[in-house]
Design a protein around this motif. Structure first.
Motif, PDB file in Angstrom:
ATOM      1  N   MET A 156       7.244  16.882  25.288  1.00 37.97           N
ATOM      2  CA  MET A 156       7.239  16.094  26.367  1.00 37.97           C
ATOM      3  C   MET A 156       8.304  15.153  26.417  1.00 37.97           C
ATOM      4  N   TRP A 157       8.783  14.583  24.998  1.00 38.35           N
ATOM      5  CA  TRP A 157       9.907  13.810  24.824  1.00 38.35           C
ATOM      6  C   TRP A 157      11.230  14.444  25.072  1.00 38.35           C
ATOM      7  N   VAL A 158      11.387  15.930  24.913  1.00 35.07           N
ATOM      8  CA  VAL A 158      12.568  16.614  25.129  1.00 35.07           C
ATOM      9  C   VAL A 158      12.707  16.544  26.601  1.00 35.07           C
ATOM     10  N   PHE A 159      11.556  17.019  27.268  1.00 35.40           N
ATOM     11  CA  PHE A 159      11.401  17.287  28.851  1.00 35.40           C
ATOM     12  C   PHE A 159      11.930  15.876  29.335  1.00 35.40           C
ATOM     13  N   LEU A 160      11.436  14.802  28.893  1.00 34.92           N
ATOM     14  CA  LEU A 160      11.951  13.512  29.475  1.00 34.92           C
ATOM     15  C   LEU A 160      13.222  13.301  29.131  1.00 34.92           C
ATOM     16  N   TRP A 161      13.744  13.422  27.933  1.00 32.17           N
ATOM     17  CA  TRP A 161      15.247  13.433  27.763  1.00 32.17           C
ATOM     18  C   TRP A 161      16.096  13.901  28.636  1.00 32.17           C
ATOM     19  N   VAL A 162      15.766  15.584  28.965  1.00 29.20           N
ATOM     20  CA  VAL A 162      16.387  16.327  29.743  1.00 29.20           C
ATOM     21  C   VAL A 162      16.441  15.810  31.254  1.00 29.20           C
ATOM     22  N   MET A 163      15.462  15.431  31.541  1.00 32.12           N
ATOM     23  CA  MET A 163      15.261  14.925  32.929  1.00 32.12           C
ATOM     24  C   MET A 163      15.896  13.447  33.302  1.00 32.12           C
ATOM     25  N   VAL A 207      18.821  12.894  31.477  1.00 33.86           N
ATOM     26  CA  VAL A 207      20.085  13.189  31.631  1.00 33.86           C
ATOM     27  C   VAL A 207      20.622  13.542  33.056  1.00 33.86           C
ATOM     28  N   ILE A 208      19.714  14.679  33.444  1.00 31.49           N
ATOM     29  CA  ILE A 208      19.880  15.044  35.035  1.00 31.49           C
ATOM     30  C   ILE A 208      19.823  13.935  35.970  1.00 31.49           C
ATOM     31  N   LEU A 209      19.337  13.035  35.776  1.00 28.73           N
ATOM     32  CA  LEU A 209      19.029  11.763  36.581  1.00 28.73           C
ATOM     33  C   LEU A 209      20.520  10.858  36.528  1.00 28.73           C
ATOM     34  N   LEU A 210      20.947  10.993  35.240  1.00 27.79           N
ATOM     35  CA  LEU A 210      22.143   9.963  34.974  1.00 27.79           C
ATOM     36  C   LEU A 210      23.107  10.863  35.629  1.00 27.79           C
ATOM     37  N   PHE A 211      23.336  12.218  35.448  1.00 27.17           N
ATOM     38  CA  PHE A 211      24.545  12.869  36.181  1.00 27.17           C
ATOM     39  C   PHE A 211      24.303  12.926  37.687  1.00 27.17           C
ATOM     40  N   VAL A 257      27.365   1.655  30.618  1.00 26.87           N
ATOM     41  CA  VAL A 257      27.276   0.624  29.537  1.00 26.87           C
ATOM     42  C   VAL A 257      25.816   0.320  29.290  1.00 26.87           C
ATOM     43  N   LEU A 258      25.000  -0.063  30.225  1.00 26.47           N
ATOM     44  CA  LEU A 258      23.613  -0.038  30.103  1.00 26.47           C
ATOM     45  C   LEU A 258      23.050   1.143  30.722  1.00 26.47           C
ATOM     46  N   PRO A 259      22.732   2.219  30.297  1.00 22.47           N
ATOM     47  CA  PRO A 259      22.167   3.291  31.125  1.00 22.47           C
ATOM     48  C   PRO A 259      20.887   3.173  31.523  1.00 22.47           C
ATOM     49  N   PHE A 260      19.912   2.653  30.908  1.00 25.24           N
ATOM     50  CA  PHE A 260      18.542   2.407  31.275  1.00 25.24           C
ATOM     51  C   PHE A 260      18.429   1.754  32.506  1.00 25.24           C
ATOM     52  N   VAL A 261      18.936   0.425  32.131  1.00 33.19           N
ATOM     53  CA  VAL A 261      18.702  -0.620  33.240  1.00 33.19           C
ATOM     54  C   VAL A 261      19.760  -0.350  34.458  1.00 33.19           C
ATOM     55  N   GLY A 262      20.936   0.242  34.290  1.00 32.20           N
ATOM     56  CA  GLY A 262      21.792   0.588  35.375  1.00 32.20           C
ATOM     57  C   GLY A 262      21.147   1.655  36.210  1.00 32.20           C
ATOM     58  N   VAL A 263      20.752   2.526  35.743  1.00 35.37           N
ATOM     59  CA  VAL A 263      20.126   3.594  36.505  1.00 35.37           C
ATOM     60  C   VAL A 263      19.062   3.123  37.148  1.00 35.37           C
TER      61      VAL A 263
END
Length: 141
Positions: free
Chosen positions: A21-28, A30-34, A60-66
């Motif tokens: 699940m954590w790998v899946f969320l991490w990949v999602m 990264v896809i959202l960020l791109f 700079v602030l990826p989670f908050v910025g996205v």
């Protein structure tokens, strides 16, 4: 051999599930960020300074910025993606039509030659009158 333990007993099924699940969320993520970075560059309504600001915030602030980007500009994200896909499709179709036209011209086949050959095919009875008129329209347009 007393210290040998099977990995399956050290790493239970629930642990494997959480890891997957954590790998899946991490990949999602990264896809959202791109996708968001691509959308920032694709948007023609924003000025260069606005694009720079959003890009800095997202990097700079990826989670908050996205999350801020999705809340503020997310409703237009799909529309811009569809417009980009349509533009790519139109350009591809234009290229195919242009390449096909160049192929006929390069082979030395003019519209008159194509129509004469089409008439011969109809005269032999290989195509119907309806097929002849459809093919004639394609040649003339």
């Amino acid at each position: 051999m007393v210290g040998y333990v099977n990995l399956a007993y050290d790493y239970p099924v629930l642990g494997a599930f959480w890891t997957a699940m954590w790998v899946f969320l991490w990949v999602m993520w990264v896809i959202l960020l791109f996708r968001i970075v691509a959308d920032i560059f694709r948007d023609d309504t924003m000025s260069g300074w606005a694009k720079t600001g959003w890009l800095l915030l997202v990097l700079v602030l990826p989670f908050v910025g996205v999350f801020i980007y999705v809340c503020v500009r997310g409703h237009e994200l799909g529309r811009r993606e569809a417009q980009h896909a349509q533009a790519v499709r139109d350009e591809f179709e234009r290229y195919i039509r242009e390449a096909a036209g160049r192929g006929a011209e390069a082979a030395g086949v003019s519209e008159v030659d194509q129509l004469a050959k089409l008439s011969e095919i109809r005269a032999r009875g290989d195509i119907s009158d309806e097929e002849f008129s459809r093919a004639k329209e394609k040649i003339l347009h």
